[in-house]
Design an enzyme around this catalytic site. Structure first.
Site, short mmCIF file in Angstrom:
data_model
loop_
_atom_site.label_atom_id
_atom_site.label_comp_id
_atom_site.label_asym_id
_atom_site.label_seq_id
_atom_site.Cartn_x
_atom_site.Cartn_y
_atom_site.Cartn_z
N ASN A 27 0.83 -1.21 0.00
CA ASN A 27 0.00 0.00 0.00
C ASN A 27 0.86 1.26 0.00
O ASN A 27 0.51 2.26 -0.63
CB ASN A 27 -0.96 0.00 1.19
CG ASN A 27 -2.22 -0.79 0.89
OD1 ASN A 27 -3.04 -0.38 0.08
ND2 ASN A 27 -2.36 -1.96 1.52
N HIS A 55 -8.17 -1.06 6.05
CA HIS A 55 -8.53 -2.35 6.64
C HIS A 55 -9.15 -3.25 5.57
O HIS A 55 -10.02 -2.81 4.82
CB HIS A 55 -9.52 -2.13 7.79
CG HIS A 55 -9.90 -3.41 8.46
ND1 HIS A 55 -9.04 -4.06 9.34
CD2 HIS A 55 -11.00 -4.19 8.36
CE1 HIS A 55 -9.62 -5.17 9.75
NE2 HIS A 55 -10.80 -5.27 9.17
#
Ligand code: GRF
Length: 246
Positions: free
Chosen positions: A32, A126
């Site tokens: 990420n 998440h």
């Protein structure tokens, strides 16, 4: 929706023209983080980075060093208590004065000591559609429950883990052939689009938090074309991906 982003609308710098300071906290792989960095490069965004990892063997940390980004390794194992680590981490961030802190695969629960010592906006990515499946092993649990849709959420970080106000979500359909690895890979692909989109929208000050809910400050149509953003549901296939403008 066009795949090309018009140069006129491409967000080459921030509204006030100053670089934004972005702190990214990671533990392991850092895919990420890489997606954020690549998106920033693709848009030509001016950013000062600080990458903090809490694990020595973090691949993401190595990668960040290779890019020449400012990095810090803060090993939680060097601290006798969770609170000691949190105080140090808060101090490190406070010094950097980030406009935004992104938890991107940071596998640490932050205690009240952290929140008492660091005041600043923090978001987390998440791998589930919160409030479903907070915590770990989200893909396996979703498959176990036989859900039809799964996905990822970016939310504000509060002392209650995986529970802060939701900024945006990305949805994937679950297929019969999915195992948790296959499903997880599709969710991760979405994460890599979702996280940059939300991060740039926040750094551009396009979003506001009112009564515990995030919303756009201005009409979607006024946003630069590459940064279209829906605070409720994000369909990456409907927006130009940073990858498509390289
Ligand atoms: C991602 O799935 C993220 O949603 C979760 O941890 C994972 C980190 O992956 N919080 P990476 O380190 O960014 O590759």
């Amino acid at each position: 929706m066009p795949n090309q982003i018009n140069d006129q609308t491409q967000p080459r710098s921030w509204p006030q023209g100053q670089p934004r300071r972005l702190a990214v906290l990671i533990s392991g792989r850092g895919s990420n983080l890489q997606a954020l960095y690549q998106s920033a490069q693709a848009y030509g965004l001016a950013l000062d980075w600080l990458v903090v990892a809490n694990q020595k063997e973090s691949q993401g940390l190595r990668w960040a060093k290779d890019q020449g980004l400012e990095t810090a390794l803060l090993l939680h194992t060097d601290f006798a208590s969770r609170e000691g680590f949190d105080r140090q981490l808060a101090g490190l961030l406070q010094q950097f004065e980030p406009h935004l802190v992104v938890l991107a695969g940071f596998m640490r629960i932050l205690t009240d000591v952290f929140f008492d010592n660091f005041q600043g906006p923090i978001i987390n990515i998440h791998p589930s559609l919160l409030p479903a499946y907070p915590g770990l092993k989200t893909h396996a649990r979703a498959l176990q429950d036989g859900v039809a849709v799964h996905g990822a959420t970016v939310h504000s970080v509060t002392p209650q883990i995986d529970h802060g106000p939701i900024l945006a979500q990305s949805v994937v359909g679950v297929s019969h052939q999915d195992d948790d690895e296959r499903l997880g890979a599709r969710v991760l692909e979405m994460e890599h689009k979702l996280l940059p989109m939300v991060t740039w929208a926040l750094l551009r000050d396009d979003l506001q938090l009112k009564d515990g809910r995030w919303s756009l400050r201005r009409p979607q149509s006024d946003l630069p074309q590459g940064l279209q953003f829906s605070p409720c549901l994000f369909h990456p296939q409907l927006v130009a991906s940073p990858r498509s403008i390289r």
